[in-house]
Design a protein around this motif. Sequence first.
Motif, short mmCIF file in Angstrom:
data_model
loop_
_atom_site.label_atom_id
_atom_site.label_comp_id
_atom_site.label_asym_id
_atom_site.label_seq_id
_atom_site.Cartn_x
_atom_site.Cartn_y
_atom_site.Cartn_z
N ASP A 270 -6.03 -9.01 -4.72
CA ASP A 270 -4.69 -9.15 -5.28
C ASP A 270 -3.97 -7.81 -5.39
OD1 ASP A 270 -2.67 -10.86 -6.07
OD2 ASP A 270 -3.15 -10.72 -8.19
N SER A 271 -4.36 -6.84 -4.56
CA SER A 271 -3.68 -5.54 -4.54
C SER A 271 -2.54 -5.56 -3.54
CB SER A 271 -4.66 -4.43 -4.15
OG SER A 271 -5.63 -4.24 -5.13
N ASP A 272 -1.45 -4.91 -3.90
CA ASP A 272 -0.36 -4.66 -2.94
C ASP A 272 -0.69 -3.38 -2.18
OD1 ASP A 272 1.03 -6.87 -3.92
OD2 ASP A 272 2.17 -5.66 -5.36
N LEU A 273 -0.14 -3.26 -0.97
CA LEU A 273 -0.39 -2.08 -0.14
C LEU A 273 0.87 -1.23 -0.05
CD1 LEU A 273 -2.40 -3.80 2.74
CD2 LEU A 273 -3.23 -2.91 0.54
N HIS A 274 0.70 0.08 -0.16
CA HIS A 274 1.83 1.02 -0.19
C HIS A 274 1.54 2.23 0.68
CE1 HIS A 274 3.66 -0.84 -3.83
NE2 HIS A 274 2.39 -1.15 -4.09
N PHE A 275 2.61 2.95 1.03
CA PHE A 275 2.45 4.30 1.55
C PHE A 275 3.59 5.16 1.05
CE2 PHE A 275 4.57 2.30 5.29
CZ PHE A 275 5.69 3.11 5.41
N THR A 276 3.32 6.46 0.97
CA THR A 276 4.33 7.45 0.62
C THR A 276 4.29 8.54 1.69
OG1 THR A 276 2.72 8.58 -0.78
CG2 THR A 276 4.28 7.10 -1.88
N PHE A 277 5.37 9.30 1.77
CA PHE A 277 5.44 10.40 2.72
C PHE A 277 5.03 11.71 2.06
CE2 PHE A 277 8.46 7.44 4.79
CZ PHE A 277 7.83 7.36 6.03
N ILE A 278 4.46 12.60 2.88
CA ILE A 278 4.03 13.93 2.43
C ILE A 278 5.03 14.95 2.98
CG2 ILE A 278 2.17 15.63 2.43
CD1 ILE A 278 1.50 12.95 1.03
N LYS A 279 5.54 15.81 2.11
CA LYS A 279 6.52 16.83 2.51
C LYS A 279 5.83 18.02 3.18
CE LYS A 279 9.15 15.72 -1.64
NZ LYS A 279 9.71 16.28 -2.89
N SER A 280 6.62 18.88 3.77
CA SER A 280 6.07 20.04 4.48
C SER A 280 5.35 21.00 3.55
CB SER A 280 7.16 20.76 5.26
OG SER A 280 8.21 21.14 4.40
N ASP A 281 5.62 20.94 2.23
CA ASP A 281 4.90 21.80 1.27
C ASP A 281 3.63 21.12 0.74
OD1 ASP A 281 5.87 19.88 -0.45
OD2 ASP A 281 7.03 21.25 -1.70
N ASP A 282 3.23 20.01 1.38
CA ASP A 282 2.03 19.22 1.04
C ASP A 282 2.17 18.42 -0.24
OD1 ASP A 282 0.63 19.91 3.34
OD2 ASP A 282 -0.26 21.67 2.41
N SER A 283 3.36 18.35 -0.81
CA SER A 283 3.56 17.51 -1.99
C SER A 283 3.95 16.09 -1.56
CB SER A 283 4.61 18.10 -2.92
OG SER A 283 5.89 18.08 -2.29
N GLU A 284 3.60 15.14 -2.38
CA GLU A 284 3.87 13.72 -2.10
C GLU A 284 5.26 13.37 -2.62
OE1 GLU A 284 1.78 9.42 -3.17
OE2 GLU A 284 0.94 11.29 -3.95
N ASP A 285 6.06 12.69 -1.81
CA ASP A 285 7.39 12.24 -2.26
C ASP A 285 7.22 10.95 -3.05
OD1 ASP A 285 10.00 11.45 -2.67
OD2 ASP A 285 10.67 11.95 -0.66
N THR A 286 7.22 11.07 -4.38
CA THR A 286 7.09 9.90 -5.24
C THR A 286 8.36 9.66 -6.05
OG1 THR A 286 6.08 11.27 -6.97
CG2 THR A 286 4.58 10.12 -5.45
N ALA A 287 9.46 10.29 -5.64
CA ALA A 287 10.75 10.05 -6.30
C ALA A 287 11.29 8.68 -5.85
CB ALA A 287 11.73 11.16 -5.94
N ALA A 288 12.30 8.20 -6.54
CA ALA A 288 12.88 6.88 -6.26
C ALA A 288 13.80 6.95 -5.03
CB ALA A 288 13.63 6.38 -7.48
N ASN A 289 13.25 7.44 -3.92
CA ASN A 289 14.02 7.63 -2.68
C ASN A 289 13.79 6.53 -1.65
OD1 ASN A 289 15.12 10.14 -3.48
ND2 ASN A 289 13.21 11.16 -2.93
N TYR A 290 12.88 5.59 -1.93
CA TYR A 290 12.49 4.57 -0.95
C TYR A 290 13.36 3.33 -1.15
CZ TYR A 290 8.29 7.46 -0.47
OH TYR A 290 7.40 8.50 -0.27
N ARG A 291 14.08 2.94 -0.11
CA ARG A 291 14.85 1.69 -0.11
C ARG A 291 14.04 0.69 0.69
NH1 ARG A 291 16.51 4.84 -3.37
NH2 ARG A 291 18.64 5.60 -3.52
N THR A 292 13.49 -0.32 0.04
CA THR A 292 12.48 -1.16 0.67
C THR A 292 12.87 -2.63 0.71
OG1 THR A 292 11.28 -1.60 -1.40
CG2 THR A 292 10.69 0.39 -0.18
N THR A 293 12.30 -3.32 1.67
CA THR A 293 12.38 -4.78 1.74
C THR A 293 11.11 -5.29 2.40
OG1 THR A 293 13.69 -6.67 2.48
CG2 THR A 293 13.61 -4.77 3.95
#
Length: 194
Positions: free
Chosen positions: A66-89
Amino acid sequence: MAIIKPNNNTISAITALPAAIKTGGLVHLSSTSLTSASSVTIDPPFSSTYKSYRIIVNGISPATSDSDLHFTFIKSDDSEDTAANYRTTIGGNSGGTRSSTGSETATSCQWGRAVHNDSGTVSADILITNPQQSMRTSVIGISNKRPHANALGFAETFGCWMNVSTSYTGIKFYPSSGNWNASGTINVYGQTDS
């Protein structure tokens, strides 16, 4: 009347293709086998060499049902983009049941919902455009899996558009809870233009 013979008159004599023939295609960049971990990060696959990337997910699954599957992008400074920047459907069909959902302020791209923990049952084909171009990255894809509640197949289409012009070098895949099962692979390909 003169008979004109081409220079390359046999297969073995062909030395070049005409300029009008495109030779674009996919270039295999990496293959990652999943282990029993909470996430898998592929960094880098993205560079300025390609504008588009194809990611083929083959036979993976979460260890917790019952887990949902996700991915996030990694920036060039190796930090994960976890800001509310994803527009999803995301939407799909299981037997006769249809459902869809989306968000204008997500902190990840959701690409599978309520996945069963049967080992090796999730596959996907994901196209990512402009991740390294300092442009708005876009994602389209399709996934297939066994949903948590039944043994029916569930095909889902999903999309994600980044509301920032950020350059990304990598991608992190994770289930909403628990670890991945230690099965399956994630292959990354670069798309050539010519």
